[in-house]
Design an enzyme around this catalytic site. Structure first.
Site, PDB file in Angstrom:
ATOM      1  N   ARG A  98       8.530 -11.792  14.538  1.00 22.68           N
ATOM      2  CA  ARG A  98       7.809 -12.679  13.625  1.00 22.68           C
ATOM      3  C   ARG A  98       8.102 -14.147  13.898  1.00 22.68           C
ATOM      4  O   ARG A  98       7.531 -14.998  13.240  1.00 22.68           O
ATOM      5  CB  ARG A  98       8.262 -12.386  12.197  1.00 22.68           C
ATOM      6  CG  ARG A  98       7.306 -11.514  11.380  1.00 22.68           C
ATOM      7  CD  ARG A  98       8.017 -11.289  10.075  1.00 22.68           C
ATOM      8  NE  ARG A  98       7.232 -10.939   8.944  1.00 22.68           N
ATOM      9  CZ  ARG A  98       7.017  -9.704   8.504  1.00 22.68           C
ATOM     10  NH1 ARG A  98       7.407  -8.674   9.211  1.00 22.68           N
ATOM     11  NH2 ARG A  98       6.381  -9.506   7.377  1.00 22.68           N
ATOM     12  N   ARG A 119      -1.775  -4.415  -4.427  1.00 22.48           N
ATOM     13  CA  ARG A 119      -0.777  -3.444  -4.006  1.00 22.48           C
ATOM     14  C   ARG A 119       0.436  -3.476  -4.922  1.00 22.48           C
ATOM     15  O   ARG A 119       1.065  -2.451  -5.164  1.00 22.48           O
ATOM     16  CB  ARG A 119      -0.360  -3.792  -2.570  1.00 22.48           C
ATOM     17  CG  ARG A 119       0.718  -2.947  -2.002  1.00 22.48           C
ATOM     18  CD  ARG A 119       0.829  -3.132  -0.510  1.00 22.48           C
ATOM     19  NE  ARG A 119       1.607  -4.308  -0.152  1.00 22.48           N
ATOM     20  CZ  ARG A 119       1.903  -4.640   1.105  1.00 22.48           C
ATOM     21  NH1 ARG A 119       1.432  -3.921   2.101  1.00 22.48           N
ATOM     22  NH2 ARG A 119       2.631  -5.700   1.367  1.00 22.48           N
TER      23      ARG A 119
HETATM   24  P1  AMP Z   1       6.918  -6.527   5.695  1.00 22.95           P
HETATM   25  O1  AMP Z   1       7.026  -5.198   5.041  1.00 22.95           O
HETATM   26  O2  AMP Z   1       6.800  -6.432   7.194  1.00 22.95           O
HETATM   27  O3  AMP Z   1       5.830  -7.381   5.105  1.00 22.95           O
HETATM   28  O4  AMP Z   1       8.290  -7.285   5.419  1.00 22.95           O
HETATM   29  C1  AMP Z   1       8.707  -7.576   4.098  1.00 22.95           C
HETATM   30  C2  AMP Z   1       9.719  -8.727   4.117  1.00 22.95           C
HETATM   31  O5  AMP Z   1      10.855  -8.358   4.904  1.00 22.95           O
HETATM   32  C3  AMP Z   1       9.220 -10.014   4.759  1.00 22.95           C
HETATM   33  O6  AMP Z   1       8.511 -10.830   3.837  1.00 22.95           O
HETATM   34  C4  AMP Z   1      10.526 -10.657   5.191  1.00 22.95           C
HETATM   35  O7  AMP Z   1      11.233 -11.222   4.100  1.00 22.95           O
HETATM   36  C5  AMP Z   1      11.329  -9.453   5.678  1.00 22.95           C
HETATM   37  N1  AMP Z   1      11.066  -9.162   7.119  1.00 22.95           N
HETATM   38  C6  AMP Z   1      10.457  -8.059   7.651  1.00 22.95           C
HETATM   39  N2  AMP Z   1      10.396  -8.135   8.982  1.00 22.95           N
HETATM   40  C7  AMP Z   1      10.966  -9.318   9.311  1.00 22.95           C
HETATM   41  C8  AMP Z   1      11.195  -9.990  10.543  1.00 22.95           C
HETATM   42  N3  AMP Z   1      10.807  -9.469  11.718  1.00 22.95           N
HETATM   43  N4  AMP Z   1      11.805 -11.209  10.493  1.00 22.95           N
HETATM   44  C9  AMP Z   1      12.217 -11.753   9.334  1.00 22.95           C
HETATM   45  N5  AMP Z   1      12.026 -11.178   8.142  1.00 22.95           N
HETATM   46  C10 AMP Z   1      11.401  -9.970   8.119  1.00 22.95           C
END
Ligand code: AMP
Length: 183
Positions: A83, A122
């Site tokens: 990310r 959601r």
């Molecule tokens: P997601 O389910 O992929 O939307 O991730 C939920 C939350 O987890 C994000 O808003 C971030 O706070 C954290 N997160 C997930 N993947 C990453 C990543 N690759 N880098 C940094 N934070 C992450």
């Protein structure tokens, strides 16, 4: 790759099932760590609830561990990672060490008003603590600032990038992706 709410988890899971490989979702790993109240989970909590990114070193350590499990992975789908540019560089190093280059980057596009509609809808169903309207807006801002540059650098580096319209039925989008990937 794609903004929050684009359907990365749904489409990634279907692709992973089709290919018979695991889907490694950093978001799911972090949510599990929180549910189990591990050190990592406790460190990640405040970032997640604020819609901010968890620090790169924490994420890279977690992914390195997932790729280095007891069973050697023949292939995998990465969901929600990398990310940031430093994460993409860290992934490059991990993959080089394994001798397994990326086959493709899949990029889902969805207009912003549709993302907000999906994510705030959601939160009522899944009770994700980061799906309230203010946090959703922040997550989209962070995506534009930190993650879009990763997509641009993928395009520049010549890795195969497959772009699909993330608006439509789940099956239609999956068919489009598989068609473009030749799967
Ligand atoms: P997601 O389910 O992929 O939307 O991730 C939920 C939350 O987890 C994000 O808003 C971030 O706070 C954290 N997160 C997930 N993947 C990453 C990543 N690759 N880098 C940094 N934070 C992450």
């Amino acid at each position: 790759m794609g903004p929050p709410g684009a359907g990365k988890g749904t489409q990634g899971e279907l692709l992973a099932e089709h290919l018979g490989v695991p889907r490694l979702s950093t978001g799911d790993m972090l949510r599990d760590a929180r549910a189990n109240q591990t050190d990592l989970g406790r460190r990640a909590e405040r970032y997640m609830d604020a819609g901010e990114l968890v620090p790169d070193q924490v994420i890279l350590g977690m992914v390195a561990e997932a790729l280095d499990g007891p069973e050697p992975l023949e292939g995998f789908i990465l969901d929600g990672f990398p990310r940031t540019i430093p994460q993409a560089e860290g992934l490059g190093e991990l993959l080089e060490k394994r001798g397994t280059p990326l086959d493709a980057v899949v990029f889902l596009t969805v207009p912003e008003d549709e993302l907000v509609r999906r994510l705030t809808g959601r939160s009522a169903q899944e009770h994700r603590t980061d799906d309230d309207p203010e946090t959703v807006r922040r997550r989209i801002q962070v995506y534009r600032a930190e993650t879009e540059p990763v997509i641009r650098s993928c395009l520049e580096s010549g890795v195969r990038v497959v772009r699909a319209d993330g608006v439509g039925s789940i099956d239609e989008i999956q068919r489009d992706l598989r068609g473009q990937l030749g799967l």
